[in-house]
Design an enzyme around this catalytic site. Sequence first.
Site, PDB file in Angstrom:
ATOM      1  N   ASP A 149      40.889  11.491 -12.526  1.00 39.60           N
ATOM      2  CA  ASP A 149      41.329  12.240 -11.106  1.00 39.60           C
ATOM      3  C   ASP A 149      41.415  11.396  -9.649  1.00 39.60           C
ATOM      4  O   ASP A 149      41.878  12.072  -8.700  1.00 39.60           O
ATOM      5  CB  ASP A 149      41.360  13.313 -11.276  1.00 39.60           C
ATOM      6  CG  ASP A 149      41.388  14.701 -11.663  1.00 39.60           C
ATOM      7  OD1 ASP A 149      42.868  14.690 -12.181  1.00 39.60           O
ATOM      8  OD2 ASP A 149      40.452  15.228 -12.650  1.00 39.60           O
ATOM      9  N   ARG A 207      34.544  14.736 -10.905  1.00 33.39           N
ATOM     10  CA  ARG A 207      35.349  14.078  -9.963  1.00 33.39           C
ATOM     11  C   ARG A 207      33.619  13.151  -8.954  1.00 33.39           C
ATOM     12  O   ARG A 207      34.381  12.972  -8.178  1.00 33.39           O
ATOM     13  CB  ARG A 207      36.030  15.206  -9.313  1.00 33.39           C
ATOM     14  CG  ARG A 207      37.243  15.293 -10.009  1.00 33.39           C
ATOM     15  CD  ARG A 207      38.361  16.064  -9.863  1.00 33.39           C
ATOM     16  NE  ARG A 207      39.071  14.596  -8.599  1.00 33.39           N
ATOM     17  CZ  ARG A 207      39.866  15.670  -7.881  1.00 33.39           C
ATOM     18  NH1 ARG A 207      40.421  16.507  -7.663  1.00 33.39           N
ATOM     19  NH2 ARG A 207      40.139  14.050  -6.633  1.00 33.39           N
ATOM     20  N   HIS A 220      43.592  24.703  -4.963  1.00 31.34           N
ATOM     21  CA  HIS A 220      43.070  25.281  -3.232  1.00 31.34           C
ATOM     22  C   HIS A 220      43.970  25.497  -3.001  1.00 31.34           C
ATOM     23  O   HIS A 220      45.604  26.038  -3.100  1.00 31.34           O
ATOM     24  CB  HIS A 220      43.388  23.404  -3.221  1.00 31.34           C
ATOM     25  CG  HIS A 220      42.613  22.601  -3.822  1.00 31.34           C
ATOM     26  ND1 HIS A 220      43.200  21.450  -4.916  1.00 31.34           N
ATOM     27  CD2 HIS A 220      41.404  22.531  -4.326  1.00 31.34           C
ATOM     28  CE1 HIS A 220      41.600  21.046  -5.809  1.00 31.34           C
ATOM     29  NE2 HIS A 220      40.955  21.226  -5.103  1.00 31.34           N
ATOM     30  N   ARG A 234      36.631  26.080  -6.783  1.00 30.19           N
ATOM     31  CA  ARG A 234      36.631  24.304  -6.612  1.00 30.19           C
ATOM     32  C   ARG A 234      35.155  24.436  -5.224  1.00 30.19           C
ATOM     33  O   ARG A 234      34.203  23.824  -5.365  1.00 30.19           O
ATOM     34  CB  ARG A 234      36.821  23.076  -6.042  1.00 30.19           C
ATOM     35  CG  ARG A 234      38.456  23.348  -7.133  1.00 30.19           C
ATOM     36  CD  ARG A 234      37.804  22.495  -8.198  1.00 30.19           C
ATOM     37  NE  ARG A 234      38.519  22.312  -9.527  1.00 30.19           N
ATOM     38  CZ  ARG A 234      39.031  21.404  -9.664  1.00 30.19           C
ATOM     39  NH1 ARG A 234      39.337  19.880  -8.600  1.00 30.19           N
ATOM     40  NH2 ARG A 234      39.706  21.141 -11.244  1.00 30.19           N
ATOM     41  N   CYS A 250      47.207  15.540  -2.038  1.00 36.61           N
ATOM     42  CA  CYS A 250      46.776  15.200  -2.095  1.00 36.61           C
ATOM     43  C   CYS A 250      46.341  13.449  -2.158  1.00 36.61           C
ATOM     44  O   CYS A 250      44.549  13.333  -2.881  1.00 36.61           O
ATOM     45  CB  CYS A 250      46.384  15.166  -3.938  1.00 36.61           C
ATOM     46  SG  CYS A 250      47.137  17.161  -4.057  1.00 36.61           S
TER      47      CYS A 250
HETATM   48  C1  CIR Z   1      42.018  18.133 -10.399  1.00 31.85           C
HETATM   49  O1  CIR Z   1      41.613  18.976 -10.983  1.00 31.85           O
HETATM   50  O2  CIR Z   1      41.440  18.523  -9.848  1.00 31.85           O
HETATM   51  C2  CIR Z   1      42.810  17.093 -10.371  1.00 31.85           C
HETATM   52  N1  CIR Z   1      43.479  17.518 -11.416  1.00 31.85           N
HETATM   53  C3  CIR Z   1      43.457  17.401  -9.346  1.00 31.85           C
HETATM   54  C4  CIR Z   1      43.680  17.627  -8.235  1.00 31.85           C
HETATM   55  C5  CIR Z   1      44.529  18.149  -6.803  1.00 31.85           C
HETATM   56  N2  CIR Z   1      44.105  17.334  -5.681  1.00 31.85           N
HETATM   57  C6  CIR Z   1      44.248  18.307  -4.479  1.00 31.85           C
HETATM   58  O3  CIR Z   1      45.661  19.362  -4.813  1.00 31.85           O
HETATM   59  N3  CIR Z   1      43.752  18.223  -3.625  1.00 31.85           N
END
Ligand code: CIR
Length: 261
Positions: free
Chosen positions: A60, A85, A160, A130, A247
């Site tokens: 990611d 992550r 998020h 998260r 992101c």
């Molecule tokens: C995750 O689930 O962490 C990643 N697949 C996607 C993260 C996206 N990030 C964001 O919206 N800030």
Amino acid sequence: MRIAITREISPALARCELTHLARQPIDLERAREQHQRYEACLTDLGCAVQRLPADSSLPDSVFVEDTALVFDELAILTRPGAPSRRAEVAAMAAALAPHRSCVSIIAPATLDGGDVLAVGRTVYVGVSGRTNAQAVEQLRGLLEPHAYRVQPVPVTGCLHLKSAMSRVGPDTVLLHPGWVSADDFSELRKLEIDAAEPFAANALLIDETVVYPAEHPRTAERLERQGIRVRRVEASELAKAEGGVTCCCVLVPRAGQSSHR
Ligand code: CIR
């Protein structure tokens, strides 16, 4: 000039974290092309793009936003909510070190940058799958001495806070009314997404231009009818990994030229 830190897409993207979407095949080549056009768009809008190298052990890692928050006074390195992550943060720490003094969120707090939206001196923090309450407390400790107000916001139904709302003007936000409550943002002007486009609330504001996924045409037209300048970018492949346009970069304005204003 403002720097935009991005990161090359990992060859392991297919193993990304997923929370709300079913796993579907991602065309890596197409994802890379779309990402490169996104970077070109940032360059066009006056950013100096600094691309970090891909890491095949971090699926990611293209979603750099989740690893750091940048303010005029300091940068805050996060502790991402997904354990897979957490190792992404080191490369961002090295990239930010020349520009800001860096401090870190520490356990038991977890924080994804996608949960943080700053508007002027108010820092909205989504409490989500998260990001936890301990992160809100640590952010208060780090930001209140610099005269920011940290306001927690419950987030439900999406990944998020910035999946549910994002800035499209100095004090205007675009939001999905089912995922955040407009009452939590009484001081802001609010625009709603088109109900047929549930993932349309994530937009990236750079100066007066909104970088926006071409996949949400109805909401884009809604923004334009409000006089907002929209720059469409194709973002369909990374959307399958639950990533949006905010992101994929961390903006580092020159101190005193913060993008939160
Ligand atoms: C995750 O689930 O962490 C990643 N697949 C996607 C993260 C996206 N990030 C964001 O919206 N800030």
